[in-house]
Scaffold this motif. Structure first.
Motif, PDB file in Angstrom:
ATOM      1  N   TYR A   1      30.125  35.326  36.025  1.00 48.39           N
ATOM      2  CA  TYR A   1      30.268  36.044  37.299  1.00 48.39           C
ATOM      3  C   TYR A   1      31.263  37.185  37.143  1.00 48.39           C
TER       4      TYR A   1
ATOM      5  N   PRO B   1      33.440  39.618  39.186  1.00 53.00           N
ATOM      6  CA  PRO B   1      33.906  39.751  40.561  1.00 53.00           C
ATOM      7  C   PRO B   1      33.839  41.192  41.070  1.00 53.00           C
ATOM      8  N   SER B   2      33.523  41.295  42.347  1.00 53.03           N
ATOM      9  CA  SER B   2      33.554  42.607  42.994  1.00 53.03           C
ATOM     10  C   SER B   2      35.006  43.032  43.179  1.00 53.03           C
TER      11      SER B   2
ATOM     12  N   ALA C   1      36.429  43.654  45.932  1.00 52.34           N
ATOM     13  CA  ALA C   1      36.992  42.903  47.058  1.00 52.34           C
ATOM     14  C   ALA C   1      37.419  41.499  46.621  1.00 52.34           C
ATOM     15  N   TYR C   2      36.588  40.885  45.759  1.00 53.86           N
ATOM     16  CA  TYR C   2      36.944  39.527  45.312  1.00 53.86           C
ATOM     17  C   TYR C   2      38.128  39.559  44.361  1.00 53.86           C
TER      18      TYR C   2
ATOM     19  N   HIS D   1      38.719  32.666  49.882  1.00 52.52           N
ATOM     20  CA  HIS D   1      37.823  33.048  48.781  1.00 52.52           C
ATOM     21  C   HIS D   1      36.515  32.261  48.846  1.00 52.52           C
TER      22      HIS D   1
ATOM     23  N   HIS E   1      34.414  34.092  51.260  1.00 53.07           N
ATOM     24  CA  HIS E   1      33.985  35.363  50.664  1.00 53.07           C
ATOM     25  C   HIS E   1      32.802  35.145  49.720  1.00 53.07           C
ATOM     26  N   LEU E   2      32.919  34.181  48.818  1.00 54.43           N
ATOM     27  CA  LEU E   2      31.835  33.914  47.872  1.00 54.43           C
ATOM     28  C   LEU E   2      30.579  33.455  48.599  1.00 54.43           C
TER      29      LEU E   2
ATOM     30  N   ALA F   1      29.652  34.220  51.584  1.00 54.19           N
ATOM     31  CA  ALA F   1      29.033  35.384  52.230  1.00 54.19           C
ATOM     32  C   ALA F   1      28.294  36.245  51.219  1.00 54.19           C
ATOM     33  N   GLU F   2      28.879  36.412  50.020  1.00 52.27           N
ATOM     34  CA  GLU F   2      28.221  37.220  48.984  1.00 52.27           C
ATOM     35  C   GLU F   2      26.873  36.629  48.597  1.00 52.27           C
ATOM     36  N   ARG F   3      26.774  35.306  48.599  1.00 54.34           N
ATOM     37  CA  ARG F   3      25.550  34.658  48.139  1.00 54.34           C
ATOM     38  C   ARG F   3      24.668  34.191  49.294  1.00 54.34           C
TER      39      ARG F   3
END
Length: 838
Positions: A510, A512-513, A515-516, A791, A794-795, A797-799
């Motif tokens: 992975y 990370p973006s 933001a992450y 976090h 956040h993860l 929401a990303e997925r």
């Protein structure tokens, strides 16, 4: 002194004639004669200085071996002749009754004062195993002895035949296959050189593998005929090498032409010796497990490094002290070695000599006719069954001149492979010769060390991983060049269908973006002190429970940064320099046993503390405990099954820093916070049995690596949490109750999943689900601290993963893996049917 060859000389016409001795000894000083029950060779030379068949002062035995080594040293270096030790040995043999202290001045302390001689020594089983080690000791050289006992997991580098012997096949099983391929001189050591054929067979075998310009053969006595000497010279010319022979005495055995027939008739006439009468109705038997350092061989069966000489001397002293209590007031003691296990028992006997009268000898395979006559070397015999799993099967073994020796006690020394129920026959036989039998057992450390030394080299940064080389040794195989990554959905389908194990491949790392990545930085700043407190607490609890002699073995990879932090705490707070290894453990496949062998060869197994990052439902704690039971059954090595973790929200372990389920920043990322090392891989299509489990080093991700920043951020907070750590009880406040496992089972039922392996509880495990697996949903506790879940949300929401708040959850959150297949649903051909879910 009675001539121990007289009886055989009179009855069979066998005689001894000395032709030369560099140390002023006669053959009769060194050997007596007996009759073998062996049609290949009717007579037996019975050494008076070897301690094999005749109980002998162990200091005389060691003195004779060291004197032979002194002769070799003088030959190879041009050094002085060992006249002082030679004179002392002559005096000891002239007055064999002298006892107490070191009355004959053989100089057994501080043996090697000169520089080591560039040589490798090879001793012959079974008689010259200790003799070879004594010669090597005098030279300061490494030594190997041949063996007739194969060892699973260790491959022979050669073998040869002893043509005249009752047990002919020899194996060479060095832990280091290159030991016999060095450029150093090869010194072959045997008790007697009768024809020289065994030595020539050995030289031919080894010369074909690695040619040398010179060989030295050292023996107590050299009895070769003129024809034998000519044959050896011819072989040396054919091989293009030089072969020298050194012995304490040389001469000839005078044999009548009809010796075999006369010996057979004599054996038939005398028959078997009568069964000996017991000296007591029931002999007292004591068993003692001798203290012996882990990683220190008890023999040279797989090689001996002279760097270990001092450790061996200290270990022998401790072992001798352990025998003092069981021996009590026994004044006349026999220490009995067993077949090839001669060197350490002999040293034990020498350590016990002084206040007691101590003699040394050994069990043997050699069948000898006993005759109770003072002019005969073998007067009594004890017979019993083999007990050490010999390759050539069971058979009779013997102990000579023990019965009638007037011993108050016999100490028989066994290694663990020989200390079996079959050894009861040996103990019972010895009980007929003395009122006290002490069975002293040694670990089969030599085999364990050999297997461990044959494992691959460890990996360290910066060649593998981004951690400093002194912070962790990775016991892994580098698979960086192997394509192992697969798309997450593809891996998940294969895993859940049973088509593949999760450890056979890797998820795509992975990335990370921005933001992450910023979220990680915020989490690190917020949680560093909390992590430091947990590190301090778990380390202090471990030191309080287990002492300062700890060897940290982290479970790669989540446990590795925790192991490094624990090591840093112990170093900064207590000045301890703890060894730290990272090993692989795989759910459903167990721990890497090859890696554990490596650790056990270098550290006391009882010192090992396994370390992981956190507990989820406790699956790894259970996996570890089961794997260590399996390891003990396979190797005899007993590791403590204790697991230390930073956080134990599952209430699964005794050693933990906290039971809070909070965000540990190292759980936020994959390799870029774990030394740039992947999760471990166990794929037998790629890895051989003689390789550690594997992992990849993602060196190409170095620009994104925050592994050492994480470590430094936490260890920088150590001073700030010191008072809080000191105020925390050294013992945990409550015992494990595995409440986390119960919660996982409940959630599995309520969510209709039916497989607890698809429920991953805790912040760390939920993060792994979102990064590596196909997540279905995330459950969060209604009362969880929002900061611990930033976090996670956040993860998710990303997925596009739904997050549901639920009450009565003992964790901050749980990650549920997508149940891609319905249990029990099959198509016509029995294949799993995909359940389509929204």
């Amino acid at each position: 002194m009675t001539d121990p060859a007289r009886w055989v000389s009179q009855r069979l016409g066998v005689g001894l004639r000395t032709t030369a001795s560099p140390v002023g000894l006669d053959l009769a000083d060194l050997v007596g004669l007996a009759v073998r029950r062996n049609p290949r060779r009717a007579h037996l030379l019975v050494s008076r200085v070897l301690g094999k068949h005749v109980p002998t002062d162990p200091r005389v035995v060691r003195g004779a071996g060291l004197l032979l080594g002194d002769l070799v040293r003088a030959e190879l270096t041009g050094g002085p002749h060992p006249e002082a030790r030679a004179a002392a040995l002559r005096a000891a043999l002239a007055d064999p009754g002298a006892e107490g202290g070191d009355p004959v001045g053989l100089g057994l302390d501080g043996v090697v004062a000169a520089e080591p001689v560039p040589a490798v020594v090879l001793g012959y089983a079974e008689t010259a195993t200790a003799l070879g080690q004594q010669v090597a000791e005098a030279l300061g050289a490494p030594v190997l002895h041949s063996t007739r006992r194969s060892v699973p997991g260790i491959t022979a580098v050669g073998g040869f035949e002893e043509e005249h012997s009752h047990a002919t096949s020899h194996l060479l099983l060095p832990a280091d296959p290159q030991l016999l391929s060095s450029e150093d001189m090869l010194v072959l050591v045997d008790d007697e050189l009768s024809t020289g054929r065994t030595a020539l067979n050995t030289i031919a075998t080894l010369h074909a593998r690695h040619a040398r310009s010179r060989y030295v053969i050292a023996a107590l006595v050299d009895l070769r005929s003129t024809e034998d000497r000519a044959r050896m010279a011819q072989v040396a010319r054919e091989l293009g090498t030089r072969i020298d022979v050194l012995a304490l005495a040389a001469g000839t055995v005078l044999l009548p032409d009809d010796l075999a027939e006369r010996a057979a008739a004599l054996v038939a006439e005398l028959g078997d010796a009568p069964a000996p009468a017991a000296t007591t109705s029931v002999a007292a038997v004591h068993r003692v497990a001798l203290p012996w350092p882990a990683g220190l061989p008890e023999s040279a069966r797989h090689g001996w490094d002279p760097a270990d000489d001092d450790r061996r001397a200290a270990a022998v002293e401790r072992a001798a002290s352990a025998l003092a209590g069981p021996l009590g007031d026994a004044r006349r003691v026999l220490v009995l070695g067993t077949e090839e296990l001669l060197d350490v028992p002999q040293r034990l006997a020498a350590a016990l000599a002084g206040a007691r009268t101590v003699r040394f000898s050994s069990t043997t395979r050699s069948p000898v006719l006993p005759v109770d006559d003072e002019g005969y070397a073998i007067r009594t015999a004890l017979r019993f069954d083999a007990h050490d799993e010999p390759d050539d099967g069971p058979g009779p073994r013997y102990a000579y001149n023990v019965l009638g020796g007037g011993f108050d006690a016999v100490v028989v020394v066994l290694d663990e492979r020989a200390d079996t129920a079959a050894a009861d026959g040996l103990v019972a036989a010895l009980g007929t010769a003395a009122p006290l039998v002490v069975v002293a057992s040694l670990p089969d450390a030599a085999a364990r060390v050999a297997r461990a030394r044959s494992v691959p080299a460890v990996l360290r940064g910066p060649a593998f991983g981004s951690y400093a080389p002194d912070e962790v040794a990775w016991l892994l195989t580098d698979l960086s060049d192997v394509a192992l990554e697969a798309p997450v959905e593809e891996r998940e389908e294969a895993i859940q269908s049973g088509g593949a194990h999760y450890a056979e491949s890797l998820p795509v790392e992975y990335q990370p973006s921005a933001a992450y990545a910023a979220l990680f930085e915020a989490a690190l700043a917020d949680a560093a002190e909390r992590v430091a407190l947990a590190v301090g607490v778990v380390t202090e609890r471990a030191l309080a429970a287990r002492g300062t002699d700890l060897t940290l073995v982290s479970l790669a990879r989540a446990g590795t940064p925790v192991g490094i932090l624990m090591r840093r705490w112990a170093q900064q707070r207590h000045g301890l320099d703890l060894a730290h290894y990272a090993v692989s453990i795989v759910r459903g496949r167990g721990v890497d046993h090859l890696a554990l062998r490596h650790v056990a060869a270098r550290h006391a197994p009882e010192s090992v503390l396994f370390v992981d990052g956190w507990t989820g439902k406790g699956a790894i704690a259970r996996e570890l405990a089961a794997a260590l039971v399996e390891h003990r059954a396979a190797t005899g090595v007993d590791f403590p099954p204790e697991l230390a973790v930073l956080a134990d929200p599952g209430h699964c372990v005794d050693l933990y820093g906290t039971r809070d389920d909070f965000l540990i920043p190292s759980a936020c990322l994959n390799s870029t916070v774990s030394g740039l090392v992947s999760r471990t891989v166990l794929n037998r299509a790629i890895l051989r049995d003689d390789q550690f489990h594997g992992a990849k080093f993602y060196a190409e991700l170095a620009s994104a690596d925050v592994s050492n920043r994480f470590l430094d951020a936490v260890s920088d907070r150590f001073p700030a949490v010191q008072e809080a750590v000191d105020a925390t009880p050294a013992a945990p406040d409550e015992a494990p109750d595995w409440r986390g496992w119960a919660a996982v089972e409940r959630v599995s039922r309520e969510q209709g999943i039916g497989d607890v392996n698809l429920v991953k509880p805790g912040v760390g495990e939920t993060t792994r689900v979102l990064l590596r697996r196909v997540p279905w949903k995330v459950l969060v506790a209604s009362d969880a601290a929002p900061a611990d879940l930033v976090h996670i949300r956040h993860l998710a929401a990303e997925r596009g993963v739904p997050v549901e708040a639920v009450p009565d959850l003992p964790y901050s959150c749980m990650g549920l893996i997508h149940p891609a297949y319905t249990a029990g649903a099959t198509g016509a051909a029995g294949t799993a049917v995909r359940t389509v879910t929204a």
